[in-house]
Design an enzyme around this catalytic site. Structure first.
Site, PDB file in Angstrom:
ATOM      1  N   LYS A  22     122.426  71.165  64.397  1.00 40.01           N
ATOM      2  CA  LYS A  22     121.909  71.878  63.211  1.00 40.01           C
ATOM      3  C   LYS A  22     120.421  72.232  63.378  1.00 40.01           C
ATOM      4  O   LYS A  22     120.020  73.377  63.200  1.00 40.01           O
ATOM      5  CB  LYS A  22     122.072  71.005  61.956  1.00 40.01           C
ATOM      6  CG  LYS A  22     121.321  71.543  60.752  1.00 40.01           C
ATOM      7  CD  LYS A  22     121.408  70.617  59.570  1.00 40.01           C
ATOM      8  CE  LYS A  22     120.189  69.828  59.249  1.00 40.01           C
ATOM      9  NZ  LYS A  22     118.956  70.427  58.887  1.00 40.01           N
ATOM     10  N   ASN A  23     119.622  71.246  63.723  1.00 37.36           N
ATOM     11  CA  ASN A  23     118.180  71.494  63.762  1.00 37.36           C
ATOM     12  C   ASN A  23     117.795  72.499  64.846  1.00 37.36           C
ATOM     13  O   ASN A  23     116.766  73.161  64.742  1.00 37.36           O
ATOM     14  CB  ASN A  23     117.414  70.177  63.963  1.00 37.36           C
ATOM     15  CG  ASN A  23     117.400  69.346  62.684  1.00 37.36           C
ATOM     16  OD1 ASN A  23     117.770  69.839  61.621  1.00 37.36           O
ATOM     17  ND2 ASN A  23     116.977  68.093  62.789  1.00 37.36           N
ATOM     18  N   CYS A 118     115.379  69.738  51.756  1.00 35.14           N
ATOM     19  CA  CYS A 118     115.619  68.384  51.260  1.00 35.14           C
ATOM     20  C   CYS A 118     114.391  67.796  50.568  1.00 35.14           C
ATOM     21  O   CYS A 118     113.266  67.942  51.058  1.00 35.14           O
ATOM     22  CB  CYS A 118     115.980  67.460  52.418  1.00 35.14           C
ATOM     23  SG  CYS A 118     117.713  67.427  52.790  1.00 35.14           S
ATOM     24  N   ARG A 123     106.200  67.707  51.934  1.00 34.19           N
ATOM     25  CA  ARG A 123     106.454  68.329  53.239  1.00 34.19           C
ATOM     26  C   ARG A 123     105.517  69.522  53.421  1.00 34.19           C
ATOM     27  O   ARG A 123     105.899  70.669  53.250  1.00 34.19           O
ATOM     28  CB  ARG A 123     107.925  68.731  53.367  1.00 34.19           C
ATOM     29  CG  ARG A 123     108.843  67.527  53.292  1.00 34.19           C
ATOM     30  CD  ARG A 123     110.288  67.880  53.480  1.00 34.19           C
ATOM     31  NE  ARG A 123     110.649  68.046  54.869  1.00 34.19           N
ATOM     32  CZ  ARG A 123     111.888  68.310  55.285  1.00 34.19           C
ATOM     33  NH1 ARG A 123     112.855  68.440  54.403  1.00 34.19           N
ATOM     34  NH2 ARG A 123     112.165  68.459  56.565  1.00 34.19           N
ATOM     35  N   ASP A 306     115.958  60.809  60.664  1.00 34.29           N
ATOM     36  CA  ASP A 306     117.218  61.337  60.127  1.00 34.29           C
ATOM     37  C   ASP A 306     118.358  60.320  60.203  1.00 34.29           C
ATOM     38  O   ASP A 306     119.394  60.514  59.567  1.00 34.29           O
ATOM     39  CB  ASP A 306     117.629  62.609  60.893  1.00 34.29           C
ATOM     40  CG  ASP A 306     116.785  63.801  60.481  1.00 34.29           C
ATOM     41  OD1 ASP A 306     115.898  63.642  59.636  1.00 34.29           O
ATOM     42  OD2 ASP A 306     117.023  64.903  61.013  1.00 34.29           O
ATOM     43  N   ARG A 398     125.494  70.795  54.103  1.00 33.87           N
ATOM     44  CA  ARG A 398     124.430  71.567  54.748  1.00 33.87           C
ATOM     45  C   ARG A 398     124.356  71.253  56.230  1.00 33.87           C
ATOM     46  O   ARG A 398     123.923  72.101  57.022  1.00 33.87           O
ATOM     47  CB  ARG A 398     123.062  71.194  54.136  1.00 33.87           C
ATOM     48  CG  ARG A 398     122.740  71.882  52.829  1.00 33.87           C
ATOM     49  CD  ARG A 398     121.287  71.635  52.469  1.00 33.87           C
ATOM     50  NE  ARG A 398     120.462  71.718  53.650  1.00 33.87           N
ATOM     51  CZ  ARG A 398     119.481  70.868  53.967  1.00 33.87           C
ATOM     52  NH1 ARG A 398     119.171  69.884  53.159  1.00 33.87           N
ATOM     53  NH2 ARG A 398     118.792  71.009  55.074  1.00 33.87           N
TER      54      ARG A 398
END
Ligand code: UD1
Length: 419
Positions: A22-23, A118, A123, A306, A398
């Site tokens: 995903k990232n 998120c 952030r 994570d 997601r």
């Protein structure tokens, strides 16, 4: 609102195939802007973040074809004339900030709404902006939109005082077509930094050193399309490793790069679980008695933030007290309140959680507060003694492709219910 219903207590046994990272794909798709041409990306995870990004690219004017069956996305960015992403299209995806670096690189101008994503603590994106400014871009925020403009981008030396994955990737994107050489010092070293760098090089860029803390980007005049395959998702793999251990199961996790998983497999072994590594798969053989361990999240190759939430759930089963220190995102202990409602004994003090083990989890209704907290809730459900309902599962979807099917494939009793 959709929810998961899990009946816990089943050992997971069998094989799970890991999807593309995903990232990484969240960096690769915006990077296609630089090609001004057609790119084909394979091993794409079919997750809602990818669907959102597909819509963002289409809204920018790109021709996008997402082939869900073959896990492929084709993106032709030659039809994109400017990089403007309004709040409506950029709000739900933090990684929309990569449009700033890619847009600046291609058009020397980008206007992108301040990113969402998120809720795991403050952030900031100051390091991204500092990098763009060092390359010659101006910066202002007006009505929630970030405006970056440069007459020309010129390579520079950029030292990152905090290691940031997003800023490292964004500066690589902006620097790929800058004049001269950009050097990023104290760069992040995560596997997807290397994946984005490899993708940029496949499009004609000259990026060296990705995966170390000094990355050198020699600007090129133009880039072109390419075909590229995304690396496996280390966080998805880590989540299933924990799930297998949590249920005392026996699962072969396939399509992984074991090297990327060393920080997690080391901790799982320390707990007393058996891990057998093959070339591109890992077998997890759970054990009943687990020892307590301490964890501190750190940038790669340290233990990933994570996986802090999923692994912490498993620690409620260990003998003794475990201490978990979250050094990256201060808001990543919100799931603890949900676990406490299941009977966990966890005390959070600032960035530290003290987890007393040997506290069986009893099923109830819980809520996923963010993506990885959602994964932690699923693991808690699998470990619990009855039927657990998990709400707000949009967060989980997601980032986890077919999580219900993958878990059912190894014997979990989980279903998705649409209300
Ligand atoms: C990425 C990952 C996310 C992971 C995180 C840390 C993606 C799409 N997301 O997020 O899954 O949890 O790395 O491994 O790849 N910071 C600043 N200023 C900035 C940017 C970051 O101070 O401009 C701080 C953050 O507050 C945080 C730390 O740097 O404390 C690391 O954040 P960063 O690596 O940038 O995370 P993301 O790229 O957002």
């Amino acid at each position: 609102m959709d929810k998961f219903i899990i009946t816990g207590g089943k050992k997971l046994v069998g094989e799970i195939n890991i999807s593309g990272f995903k990232n990484a794909i969240l960096g690769l798709i915006p990077a296609t802007l630089l090609a001004n041409d057609k790119c084909i990306i394979t091993n794409v995870p079919m997750i809602s973040d990818v669907y959102i990004l597909k819509d963002i690219m289409s809204a920018l004017g790109a021709q996008v074809i997402l082939d869900e069956i073959n896990h492929t996305i084709e993106i032709d960015t030659s039809t994109v004339k400017e990089c403007k992403a309004s709040y409506d299209i950029a709000k739900s995806l933090r990684a929309s900030y990569y449009l700033l670096g890619a847009g600046l690189g291609r058009f020397k101008k980008a206007e992108v709404a301040y990113p969402g994503g998120c809720d795991i603590g403050s952030r900031p994106i100051d390091l991204h902006i500092k990098g763009f400014e060092a390359l010659g871009s101006s910066f202002k925020i007006e009505h929630g939109i970030i405006h970056c403009v440069a007459e020309k981008l010129v390579g520079n030396n950029i030292y990152m005082d905090v290691i940031s994955v997003g800023a490292t990737i964004n500066i690589m994107l902006a620097g790929a077509m800058a004049e001269g050489t950009t050097v990023i010092e104290n760069a992040a070293k995560e596997p997807h930094i290397v994946d984005v760098a490899n993708f940029l090089n496949a499009m004609g860029a000259d990026v060296r050193g990705a995966g170390t803390d000094v990355i050198r980007i020699k600007g090129v005049e133009r880039m072109h399309g390419c075909t590229y395959s995304v690396i496996p998702d280390q966080i998805e793999a880590g989540t299933y490793i924990v799930a297998a251990a949590a249920t005392e199961g026996d699962v072969l996790i396939k399509n992984v790069i074991p090297k990327h998983l060393e920080s997690i497999t080391a901790k799982i072994k320390e707990l007393g679980v058996e891990i057998i590594e093959y070339d591109d798969s890992i077998r997890v053989r759970g054990k009943k008695d687990l020892k307590s361990i301490n964890i501190k999240t750190l940038p790669y190759p340290g233990f990933p933030t994570d996986l802090q939430q999923p692994l912490s759930v498993l620690l409620t089963k260990a003998e003794g007290t475990s201490i978990v220190t979250e050094s990256i995102f201060e808001g990543r202990f919100k799931y603890v309140d949900e676990l406490k409602r299941m009977g966990a004994n966890i005390k959070v003090d600032g960035r530290t959680a003290i987890i007393r083990g040997n506290t069986p989890l009893s099923s109830t209704q819980i809520t996923a507060t963010d993506l990885r907290a959602g994964a932690a809730c699923v693991i808690a459900g699998l470990m619990s003694d009855g039927q657990t309902e998990i709400h707000d599962i949009k967060h989980v979807e997601r980032g986890y492709e077919n999580i219900v099917e993958k878990l059912r494939g190894v014997g979990a009793d989980i279903r998705k219910v649409t209300e």
